[in-house]
Design a protein around this motif. Structure first.
Motif, PDB file in Angstrom:
ATOM      1  N   LEU A   6       0.844  -1.187   0.000  1.00 39.60           N
ATOM      2  CA  LEU A   6       0.000   0.000   0.000  1.00 39.60           C
ATOM      3  C   LEU A   6       0.882   1.241   0.000  1.00 39.60           C
ATOM      4  O   LEU A   6       1.613   1.491   0.959  1.00 39.60           O
ATOM      5  N   VAL A   7       0.813   2.010  -1.076  1.00 40.54           N
ATOM      6  CA  VAL A   7       1.581   3.249  -1.201  1.00 40.54           C
ATOM      7  C   VAL A   7       0.650   4.417  -0.851  1.00 40.54           C
ATOM      8  O   VAL A   7      -0.486   4.474  -1.319  1.00 40.54           O
ATOM      9  N   GLY A   8       1.136   5.339  -0.042  1.00 38.76           N
ATOM     10  CA  GLY A   8       0.288   6.438   0.409  1.00 38.76           C
ATOM     11  C   GLY A   8      -0.571   6.049   1.592  1.00 38.76           C
ATOM     12  O   GLY A   8      -1.690   6.549   1.754  1.00 38.76           O
ATOM     13  N   ALA A   9      -0.047   5.181   2.429  1.00 40.87           N
ATOM     14  CA  ALA A   9      -0.824   4.645   3.548  1.00 40.87           C
ATOM     15  C   ALA A   9      -1.058   5.654   4.652  1.00 40.87           C
ATOM     16  O   ALA A   9      -1.855   5.404   5.559  1.00 40.87           O
ATOM     17  N   SER A  10      -0.378   6.802   4.621  1.00 40.71           N
ATOM     18  CA  SER A  10      -0.550   7.792   5.678  1.00 40.71           C
ATOM     19  C   SER A  10      -1.545   8.888   5.296  1.00 40.71           C
ATOM     20  O   SER A  10      -1.819   9.765   6.109  1.00 40.71           O
ATOM     21  N   GLY A  11      -2.099   8.849   4.101  1.00 41.85           N
ATOM     22  CA  GLY A  11      -3.047   9.862   3.664  1.00 41.85           C
ATOM     23  C   GLY A  11      -4.470   9.567   4.111  1.00 41.85           C
ATOM     24  O   GLY A  11      -4.746   8.536   4.738  1.00 41.85           O
ATOM     25  N   GLU A  19      -6.462   0.157   7.296  1.00 44.90           N
ATOM     26  CA  GLU A  19      -7.264  -0.489   8.328  1.00 44.90           C
ATOM     27  C   GLU A  19      -8.052  -1.664   7.764  1.00 44.90           C
ATOM     28  O   GLU A  19      -8.150  -2.723   8.393  1.00 44.90           O
ATOM     29  N   ARG A  20      -8.617  -1.464   6.567  1.00 45.59           N
ATOM     30  CA  ARG A  20      -9.421  -2.531   5.947  1.00 45.59           C
ATOM     31  C   ARG A  20      -8.552  -3.729   5.596  1.00 45.59           C
ATOM     32  O   ARG A  20      -8.927  -4.879   5.837  1.00 45.59           O
ATOM     33  N   LEU A  21      -7.393  -3.476   5.001  1.00 40.23           N
ATOM     34  CA  LEU A  21      -6.531  -4.583   4.594  1.00 40.23           C
ATOM     35  C   LEU A  21      -6.019  -5.366   5.793  1.00 40.23           C
ATOM     36  O   LEU A  21      -5.871  -6.593   5.731  1.00 40.23           O
ATOM     37  N   ARG A  22      -5.736  -4.679   6.882  1.00 38.13           N
ATOM     38  CA  ARG A  22      -5.252  -5.365   8.088  1.00 38.13           C
ATOM     39  C   ARG A  22      -6.293  -6.330   8.644  1.00 38.13           C
ATOM     40  O   ARG A  22      -5.936  -7.283   9.357  1.00 38.13           O
ATOM     41  N   VAL A  24      -8.342  -8.203   6.813  1.00 35.54           N
ATOM     42  CA  VAL A  24      -8.685  -9.267   5.869  1.00 35.54           C
ATOM     43  C   VAL A  24      -7.839 -10.500   6.151  1.00 35.54           C
ATOM     44  O   VAL A  24      -6.603 -10.441   6.062  1.00 35.54           O
ATOM     45  N   PRO A  25      -8.461 -11.643   6.478  1.00 36.62           N
ATOM     46  CA  PRO A  25      -7.683 -12.871   6.719  1.00 36.62           C
ATOM     47  C   PRO A  25      -6.929 -13.284   5.450  1.00 36.62           C
ATOM     48  O   PRO A  25      -7.436 -13.154   4.333  1.00 36.62           O
ATOM     49  N   GLY A  26      -5.733 -13.772   5.637  1.00 39.79           N
ATOM     50  CA  GLY A  26      -4.971 -14.276   4.503  1.00 39.79           C
ATOM     51  C   GLY A  26      -4.273 -13.213   3.688  1.00 39.79           C
ATOM     52  O   GLY A  26      -3.743 -13.507   2.617  1.00 39.79           O
ATOM     53  N   VAL A  27      -4.255 -11.976   4.176  1.00 38.81           N
ATOM     54  CA  VAL A  27      -3.583 -10.880   3.473  1.00 38.81           C
ATOM     55  C   VAL A  27      -2.419 -10.382   4.319  1.00 38.81           C
ATOM     56  O   VAL A  27      -2.589 -10.044   5.492  1.00 38.81           O
ATOM     57  N   GLU A  28      -1.252 -10.338   3.719  1.00 41.87           N
ATOM     58  CA  GLU A  28      -0.084  -9.732   4.355  1.00 41.87           C
ATOM     59  C   GLU A  28       0.056  -8.318   3.806  1.00 41.87           C
ATOM     60  O   GLU A  28       0.165  -8.121   2.590  1.00 41.87           O
ATOM     61  N   LEU A  29       0.053  -7.344   4.682  1.00 38.66           N
ATOM     62  CA  LEU A  29       0.083  -5.941   4.277  1.00 38.66           C
ATOM     63  C   LEU A  29       1.471  -5.354   4.488  1.00 38.66           C
ATOM     64  O   LEU A  29       2.061  -5.487   5.563  1.00 38.66           O
ATOM     65  N   VAL A  30       1.969  -4.701   3.456  1.00 38.68           N
ATOM     66  CA  VAL A  30       3.207  -3.934   3.544  1.00 38.68           C
ATOM     67  C   VAL A  30       2.836  -2.493   3.252  1.00 38.68           C
ATOM     68  O   VAL A  30       2.286  -2.183   2.194  1.00 38.68           O
ATOM     69  N   VAL A  31       3.103  -1.596   4.203  1.00 38.16           N
ATOM     70  CA  VAL A  31       2.655  -0.214   4.062  1.00 38.16           C
ATOM     71  C   VAL A  31       3.827   0.702   3.746  1.00 38.16           C
ATOM     72  O   VAL A  31       4.958   0.470   4.154  1.00 38.16           O
ATOM     73  N   SER A  32       3.507   1.764   3.008  1.00 36.13           N
ATOM     74  CA  SER A  32       4.508   2.756   2.665  1.00 36.13           C
ATOM     75  C   SER A  32       3.833   4.106   2.561  1.00 36.13           C
ATOM     76  O   SER A  32       2.743   4.238   2.006  1.00 36.13           O
ATOM     77  N   GLY A  33       4.474   5.115   3.112  1.00 32.01           N
ATOM     78  CA  GLY A  33       3.946   6.470   3.042  1.00 32.01           C
ATOM     79  C   GLY A  33       5.021   7.455   3.436  1.00 32.01           C
ATOM     80  O   GLY A  33       6.039   7.091   4.029  1.00 32.01           O
ATOM     81  N   ARG A  34       4.810   8.718   3.119  1.00 31.65           N
ATOM     82  CA  ARG A  34       5.846   9.714   3.370  1.00 31.65           C
ATOM     83  C   ARG A  34       6.153   9.879   4.849  1.00 31.65           C
ATOM     84  O   ARG A  34       7.229  10.323   5.216  1.00 31.65           O
ATOM     85  N   SER A  35       5.217   9.540   5.732  1.00 28.12           N
ATOM     86  CA  SER A  35       5.437   9.764   7.168  1.00 28.12           C
ATOM     87  C   SER A  35       5.454   8.456   7.951  1.00 28.12           C
ATOM     88  O   SER A  35       5.091   8.416   9.108  1.00 28.12           O
ATOM     89  N   ALA A 199     -15.320   3.715   0.340  1.00 27.65           N
ATOM     90  CA  ALA A 199     -14.345   3.776  -0.742  1.00 27.65           C
ATOM     91  C   ALA A 199     -13.189   2.811  -0.484  1.00 27.65           C
ATOM     92  O   ALA A 199     -12.715   2.122  -1.393  1.00 27.65           O
ATOM     93  N   ALA A 200     -12.737   2.749   0.765  1.00 25.26           N
ATOM     94  CA  ALA A 200     -11.648   1.836   1.115  1.00 25.26           C
ATOM     95  C   ALA A 200     -12.050   0.389   0.875  1.00 25.26           C
ATOM     96  O   ALA A 200     -11.247  -0.425   0.395  1.00 25.26           O
TER      97      ALA A 200
END
Length: 288
Positions: A6-11, A19-22, A24-35, A199-200
């Protein structure tokens, strides 16, 4: 297991997608954002080799790009909304050619239309923001034509908890908190206000859906609401007793904007479920 970068995760939108992706069972989330500390990633400033290397290391099954620039000089808009997207598309093609790209676009790409717009409507953006978002969309569409798994979700007017002060609801909440007289213009304009949490959900559904998706899908409610109605409901929610001055002198350059959402309902089985009052009440509660 699906692995989503997820790019732009801090916006504003990105935080809710995170929050939604976290959840979801069976999903590994890698987050990235400017902050986001060590996971910072600025697509406009990251060189292509570095971005390709990051993608090769993460090996995502999907990349969701919620990053972008809404306000600022033309050069910053181009860097954030065009150059960054171009780099991401290229890097994904080089490093993870089988991964899906979900790019968050904007209703501003369409410009003014008098009816709910379908995805094949003519795009005639009115300003630099809409022009640069459209350019980013065209880059993703071109990649899709070349065989890349990519989709743009054209997001209409997101509202709800955490709305930035630069948004309609953010400015309205700030004005109500300040008290005294509230002066508003453009309240006759019609917009398609969609709760950011709905939307999310749609963005997550697009990232995880099986099979290829159409290159562009509208993300809205399909219901046009005047800014005046939004203001009225917000004042009721806040139980605000101050003085409101409506300063609607002349027409707006964008008097009407609303999505036709038949395609996203058919493809993803998604539709907005949060009413205007609930969305504004939650936004007011968070702001308080």
């Amino acid at each position: 297991m699906d692995r989503v970068l997820l790019v732009g995760a801090s916006g504003f939108v990105g935080r809710h997608v995170r929050e939604r992706l976290r959840a979801v069972p069976g999903v590994e989330l890698v987050v990235s954002g400017r902050s986001l500390g060590p996971a910072r990633l600025d697509l406009a400033a990251t060189a292509l080799p570095e971005l390709s290397g990051l993608l090769a290391d993460v090996r995502p099954t999907a990349v969701v790009n919620c990053a972008g620039v809404i306000h600022g000089p033309a050069a910053e808009l181009v860097a954030g909304n065009v150059t960054g997207v171009a780099r991401l598309v290229r890097a994904m093609g080089d490093a993870v050619p089988g991964a899906r790209l979900v790019q968050v676009g904007s209703a501003a790409e369409y410009g003014a239309h008098a009816v709910p717009v379908r995805e094949d409507a003519e795009c005639r953006p009115l300003g630099e923001y809409g022009l640069t978002k459209l350019a980013g969309t065209e880059l993703v569409r071109a990649a899709a034509r070349d065989g890349q798994d990519a989709v743009v979700l054209r997001l209409f007017n997101p509202i709800g908890p955490g709305a930035p002060v630069t948004s309609v609801t953010g400015r309205l909440i700030a004005g109500l908190r300040a008290g005294g007289e509230l002066r508003l213009g453009g309240t006759g304009d019609v917009r398609d206000f969609v709760d950011v949490r709905d939307a999310a959900d749609a963005i997550v559904a697009a990232a995880l859906a099986p099979g290829r998706l159409p290159p562009v899908l509208n993300l809205g409610t399909g219901r046009g609401v005047t800014v005046r109605e939004l203001v009225t409901v917000m004042i009721e929610v806040a139980d605000w007793r101050g003085h409101v001055v409506l300063d609607d002198d002349g027409g707006s350059a964008l008097p009407w904007s609303c999505a036709d959402v038949a395609a996203i309902r058919a493809v993803l089985g998604w539709q907005a479920g949060t009413g205007l009052r609930d969305s504004l009440a939650d936004a007011w509660g968070v702001a308080g």
